[in-house]
Design an enzyme around this catalytic site. Structure first.
Site, mmCIF file in Angstrom:
data_model
loop_
_atom_site.group_PDB
_atom_site.id
_atom_site.type_symbol
_atom_site.label_atom_id
_atom_site.label_comp_id
_atom_site.label_asym_id
_atom_site.label_seq_id
_atom_site.Cartn_x
_atom_site.Cartn_y
_atom_site.Cartn_z
ATOM 1 N N THR A 1 27.756 -8.741 12.823
ATOM 2 C CA THR A 1 27.809 -9.550 11.608
ATOM 3 C C THR A 1 26.380 -10.000 11.337
ATOM 4 O O THR A 1 25.552 -10.041 12.253
ATOM 5 C CB THR A 1 28.693 -10.793 11.793
ATOM 6 O OG1 THR A 1 28.108 -11.583 12.834
ATOM 7 C CG2 THR A 1 30.109 -10.419 12.202
ATOM 8 N N GLU B 1 34.184 -7.627 10.308
ATOM 9 C CA GLU B 1 35.284 -7.723 11.279
ATOM 10 C C GLU B 1 36.520 -6.944 10.852
ATOM 11 O O GLU B 1 37.474 -6.820 11.618
ATOM 12 C CB GLU B 1 35.680 -9.200 11.474
ATOM 13 C CG GLU B 1 34.650 -10.051 12.196
ATOM 14 C CD GLU B 1 33.621 -10.683 11.262
ATOM 15 O OE1 GLU B 1 33.419 -10.154 10.145
ATOM 16 O OE2 GLU B 1 33.027 -11.703 11.648
ATOM 17 N N LYS C 1 32.195 -30.134 -1.439
ATOM 18 C CA LYS C 1 33.205 -31.187 -1.430
ATOM 19 C C LYS C 1 32.619 -32.411 -2.091
ATOM 20 O O LYS C 1 31.764 -33.083 -1.534
ATOM 21 C CB LYS C 1 33.633 -31.506 0.002
ATOM 22 C CG LYS C 1 35.049 -31.063 0.254
ATOM 23 C CD LYS C 1 35.580 -31.551 1.556
ATOM 24 C CE LYS C 1 37.053 -31.177 1.619
ATOM 25 N NZ LYS C 1 37.640 -31.380 2.914
ATOM 26 N N TRP D 1 37.525 -30.351 -3.616
ATOM 27 C CA TRP D 1 36.841 -29.070 -3.522
ATOM 28 C C TRP D 1 36.439 -28.555 -4.889
ATOM 29 O O TRP D 1 37.217 -28.592 -5.842
ATOM 30 C CB TRP D 1 37.767 -28.022 -2.900
ATOM 31 C CG TRP D 1 37.719 -28.028 -1.419
ATOM 32 C CD1 TRP D 1 36.903 -28.788 -0.632
ATOM 33 C CD2 TRP D 1 38.518 -27.243 -0.537
ATOM 34 N NE1 TRP D 1 37.141 -28.518 0.689
ATOM 35 C CE2 TRP D 1 38.127 -27.580 0.772
ATOM 36 C CE3 TRP D 1 39.515 -26.288 -0.724
ATOM 37 C CZ2 TRP D 1 38.707 -27.002 1.891
ATOM 38 C CZ3 TRP D 1 40.087 -25.709 0.393
ATOM 39 C CH2 TRP D 1 39.689 -26.061 1.680
HETATM 40 P P1 ADP Z 1 27.694 -11.155 5.909
HETATM 41 O O1 ADP Z 1 28.091 -11.683 4.573
HETATM 42 O O2 ADP Z 1 27.624 -12.238 6.923
HETATM 43 O O3 ADP Z 1 26.526 -10.272 5.774
HETATM 44 P P2 ADP Z 1 30.030 -9.472 5.876
HETATM 45 O O4 ADP Z 1 29.571 -8.404 4.980
HETATM 46 O O5 ADP Z 1 30.943 -9.128 6.973
HETATM 47 O O6 ADP Z 1 28.812 -10.201 6.505
HETATM 48 O O7 ADP Z 1 30.646 -10.600 4.967
HETATM 49 C C1 ADP Z 1 32.005 -10.786 4.772
HETATM 50 C C2 ADP Z 1 32.188 -11.885 3.778
HETATM 51 O O8 ADP Z 1 31.702 -11.480 2.505
HETATM 52 C C3 ADP Z 1 33.617 -12.261 3.525
HETATM 53 O O9 ADP Z 1 34.066 -13.149 4.528
HETATM 54 C C4 ADP Z 1 33.515 -12.911 2.159
HETATM 55 O O10 ADP Z 1 33.086 -14.253 2.266
HETATM 56 C C5 ADP Z 1 32.440 -12.133 1.493
HETATM 57 N N1 ADP Z 1 33.030 -11.133 0.595
HETATM 58 C C6 ADP Z 1 33.224 -9.834 0.827
HETATM 59 N N2 ADP Z 1 33.744 -9.229 -0.250
HETATM 60 C C7 ADP Z 1 33.909 -10.175 -1.197
HETATM 61 C C8 ADP Z 1 34.421 -10.190 -2.524
HETATM 62 N N3 ADP Z 1 34.852 -9.097 -3.126
HETATM 63 N N4 ADP Z 1 34.434 -11.372 -3.182
HETATM 64 C C9 ADP Z 1 33.986 -12.499 -2.602
HETATM 65 N N5 ADP Z 1 33.489 -12.542 -1.356
HETATM 66 C C10 ADP Z 1 33.452 -11.398 -0.657
#
Ligand code: ADP
Length: 544
Positions: free
Chosen positions: A182, A329, A438, A443
């Protein structure tokens, strides 16, 4: 209980490779090199070169379970590592070339990478951490921008000396195939170890018509880097489908991508919204410059695709966006925002709202949202809660055992995303838990505000973050980047969005920036905005 009498045929990446070699030997893999020239090879070449790479790695001592890291752009050699390494029973570990050398060192050390495959064009970055990786026995350099430096192995020379055949071992489908970390926006980077089975099932589901619908006639451009959650599995799903792959190399600016899409007649391209915001702005500025008639879907995910962008692509350029949600993940595909047949008769506004949502879960991914006590919440489209997911390509734990608190006792993964779910199963992300604003205990969704601001014609990018506030604890502030030559006053921006939100949701202030800062995977980096502007609403201490 009666046991089924079907073959125990393992779901492994080897089958994808075998299929490509057998059925689609003339299909192409096109790679753009640092000098912008295009390299073409067939799947037959790809298949033979995978064998050569495996032979070479075996001679270098790579054995079952060993981690072979890549520090590479999207190109054919990276694709070969994606196949050869797992097929020989080892684990391909993709390093994110946008990370700081200290983070790369941390990740490579914790993964105990034994071999590193590095692009010559990234050599400077490698030198800043690679020599300190104590587990690394060999460095192989892809000569994309000059010869391999002394003391390293040249990828092409290694392959040239090897045979086109390799005795691929019979693998268990649960063997590890790929290690992705990640990006660490929420603490130290954590490793996720994909299996052959999770990768293959994910690729199969990605090919379904109602998900990403990859097919043999497609020409697929993964703009999303191969170090970001396996380029969303596209190097596997495209090969499974027998599609042509177009790899952009290091040229990820809007004009280079548009040139490539038009020249190679790309049908499906995939990347994060910041890439597509730039592409939309370029198309708006020069609508006639590129012929994109071949494009049938632009897959956008990684952060929220603004409805105005989806609509802008459709109405001004006839281009269709497929909005998807996922995480490192989750291998990563979790949900896709297609409009169900039963909802197709809704008004254009409602259909747009469905397509701008994160959609509903793909087969075998299950979603629920829960309150702070972990109890499931109603699917009423209103109640916020943390999204939890489970399925065969969802991590069951992190590599190395960190982050155990993200996995519930009853078998769900806590995503850290705050969402609503509606009666049709559509999910809407309001925020990542760490970005939630918040204000006075209520929210406020930064994502909803950003999407509304990005529908203003002068706005290129908008990110809303929480600024500290004496009375309300936190209040929203918007960072806005305008399109070239355009601008709007705070009053105009406020007037543009105020009808859509409760009064207390509206940002207290607007900060104009040249570009919203980005994470290593191209998402808006709100922690940086908070660091720089988080105190701007606090009254200044009296001068001594
Ligand atoms: P990082 O953002 O830490 O680089 P990831 O690519 O695994 O790692 O990120 C996953 C996160 O990206 C999700 O938990 C969510 O918050 C966000 N995310 C992914 N796709 C979308 C989407 N289509 N709309 C909004 N948020 C998204």
């Amino acid at each position: 209980m009666l046991t089924g009498r079907m073959m125990a045929f393992p779901l492994t990446i080897t089958h994808l490779w075998q299929r490509a070699r057998e059925f689609f030997p003339t299909q192409e893999v096109v790679s753009r090199l640092p000098d912008k020239s295009l390299h073409r090879q067939t799947y037959a070449d790809f298949a033979a070169r995978c064998s050569r790479l495996a032979n070479a790695l075996k001679k270098l001592g790579v054995g079952p379970g060993d981690r072979v890291a890549t520090l590479c752009w999207n190109h054919r050699q990276h694709l070969e590592a994606y196949y050869a390494v797992p097929m020989m029973g080892a684990v391909v570990h993709t390093l994110n070339l946008r990370l700081h050398p200290s983070e790369l060192l941390y990740i490579a050390q914790s993964a105990e990478d034994s071999v590193l495959i590095v692009d010559r064009s990234l050599w400077k970055l490698y030198e800043a951490f690679g020599p300190k990786v104590t587990s690394a026995r060999h460095v192989i350099v892809v000569p994309d921008a000059g010869p391999a430096p002394d003391g390293t192995l040249d990828y092409e020379a290694l392959l040239a000396a090897e045979s086109d055949e390799f005795a691929w071992p019979t693998l268990d489908e649960n063997d590890a195939a790929m290690l992705c970390y990640t990006s660490g926006t929420t603490g130290n980077p954590k490793g996720v170890l994909y299996s052959h089975r999770s990768t293959v099932l994910h690729a199969l589901v990605s090919c379904m018509t109602d998900t990403l619908s990859l097919r043999q006639s497609d020409i697929v451009l993964p703009v999303v880097p191969m170090f970001h959650a396996s380029a969303w599995g596209l190097p596997y799903s495209a090969v499974l489908a027998g599609a042509k792959l177009v790899m952009p190399g290091p040229h990820l600016d809007a004009v280079s991508l548009l040139d490539l899409m038009a020249a190679e007649k790309v049908t499906v391209a995939a990347g994060v919204p910041t890439i597509w915001l730039g592409i939309l702005a370029s198309l708006d500025a020069e609508p006639k410059r590129w012929d994109l008639a071949s494009v049938r879907s632009m897959v956008i995910g990684g952060s929220a695709a603004p409805g105005s962008m989806i609509e802008g692509f459709a109405s001004r350029h006839g281009l269709e966006v497929t909005h998807a949600w996922g995480m490192t993940e989750t291998n990563p595909l979790g949900t896709v925002a297609n409009v169900k047949h039963s909802l197709a008769g809704r008004s254009p506004e409602e259909r747009l709202s469905l397509r701008a949502s994160q959609g509903y879960a793909v087969p075998f991914v299950e979603t629920r949202h829960v309150n702070d006590e972990g109890s499931p919440l109603p699917r009423d489209g209103q109640t916020f809660g943390e999204l939890e997911v489970r399925g065969p390509w969802v991590a069951a734990s992190y590599y190395g055992g960190d982050g155990a608190d993200r996995f519930t006792a009853d078998g769900w993964f806590k995503t850290g995303d705050v969402v609503t779910l509606d009666g049709d199963g559509y999910m809407r992300i309001t925020d990542r838990a760490k970005d939630v604003i918040k204000s006075g205990g209520e929210w406020i969704s930064s994502v909803a505000l950003e999407n509304a601001l990005m529908s203003h014609p002068a706005v290129l990018e908008a990110a809303v973050f929480a600024a500290r506030h004496e009375k309300w604890t936190e209040r929203p502030v918007a960072a806005v980047a305008f399109k070239p030559g355009q601008s709007a006053t705070p009053e105009e921006l406020r007037a543009h969005i105020e009808g859509r939100f409760a009064h207390f949701w509206l940002p207290d202030a607007y900060v104009v920036v040249a570009q919203v800062p980005r994470t290593s995977t191209g998402k808006f980096l709100k922690t940086k905005l908070r660091e720089e502007h988080g105190d701007m609403l606090l009254s200044k201490p009296a001068a001594p």
